[in-house]
Design an enzyme around this catalytic site. Structure first.
Site, short mmCIF file in Angstrom:
data_model
loop_
_atom_site.label_atom_id
_atom_site.label_comp_id
_atom_site.label_asym_id
_atom_site.label_seq_id
_atom_site.Cartn_x
_atom_site.Cartn_y
_atom_site.Cartn_z
N ASP A 1 2.28 -3.22 -7.65
CA ASP A 1 1.87 -2.50 -6.45
C ASP A 1 1.66 -3.45 -5.28
OD1 ASP A 1 1.96 -0.21 -7.92
OD2 ASP A 1 -0.21 0.14 -7.95
N ASP B 1 9.14 3.17 0.99
CA ASP B 1 10.53 2.99 1.43
C ASP B 1 10.78 3.69 2.75
OD1 ASP B 1 11.28 1.42 -0.68
OD2 ASP B 1 12.30 3.01 -1.79
N ASP C 1 6.51 3.55 -4.39
CA ASP C 1 7.74 2.88 -3.97
C ASP C 1 8.55 3.77 -3.04
OD1 ASP C 1 9.50 0.54 -4.26
OD2 ASP C 1 10.87 1.94 -5.21
#
Length: 225
Positions: free
Chosen positions: A28, A90, A86
């Site tokens: 993370d 992004d 994630d």
């Protein structure tokens, strides 16, 4: 295109992932750090005309998108939280990259066509993953298409680096135009996938599709999507 290189990327990043895990760095932390650096670099370097320097920094840290996944698998910590984090971060990185180009070309870069195309890529690039996520929320799939995220980043960063190195801006303009077109086609492809699956569900059970409150007008997500 780049998704087919995942095996090679995993082999390259495995020693780095193991070293970071031994140091106590979490997947993370790598995800968040990479995103912060990409966003800061894109929103500082691009709007100030440092296209080459910004691209080099961004490219290095975009690679953490693969590194954190390798770390999670090596540590046995793969799961829904990591995937959610994630994918969410992004979107910040992608928006910052195209947003930085919009700011430069609407400002001192003085090229409204290129700025407009970068803005179109930013908008369409956010719709592509949304279409997939919305389909999966309804129990269907909408992956693939001709302009997945890795391919879009590869093309825009390569063209931006070339322009920063001295090539004419038209190189980036053409690439952005092609990316906007490819992203629009990808959205249509994913919509077609979902339509086929929805029709198959109707034919199979005689209903109007998966029972989901937010799929109706005025539903939970219908007001914010």
């Amino acid at each position: 295109m780049l998704n087919r290189l995942r095996g090679a990327m995993t082999r390259i990043f495995t020693p780095v992932a193991d070293a970071l895990l031994r140091l106590g760095v979490s997947p993370d932390a790598v995800t968040i750090t990479g995103t912060v650096v990409v966003v800061v670099a894109a929103l500082w370097a691009f709007p100030t005309g440092h296209l080459l320097a910004g691209t080099l920094v961004i490219t290095v840290f975009v690679l953490t998108d693969s590194l954190d996944g390798v770390m999670a698998r090596r540590a046995g910590r793969s799961g829904p939280w990591g995937a959610f984090l994630d994918s969410t971060l992004d979107r910040f990185g992608d928006a910052a990259i195209f947003g930085g180009l919009v700011l430069w070309f609407f400002g001192d870069g003085d090229d409204r066509l290129t700025a407009t195309l970068a803005l179109a890529c930013l908008i369409l690039g956010s719709v592509v993953p949304y279409a997939r996520a919305r389909a999966e929320g309804l129990g269907m799939t909408a992956s693939g298409g001709i302009a997945e995220r890795a391919d879009r980043l590869l093309l825009v960063l390569t063209a931006t680096a070339f322009v920063g190195f001295g090539l004419p801006v038209v190189v980036l303009t053409v690439v952005l135009a092609l990316l906007a077109l490819a992203s629009a086609i990808t959205v249509v492809q994913r919509m077609a996938m979902v339509r086929r699956q929805a029709r198959a569900l109707v034919a199979a059970d005689g209903t109007t599709g998966p029972a989901a409150p937010d799929a109706r007008p005025g539903g939970a997500e219908g007001t914010v999507a």
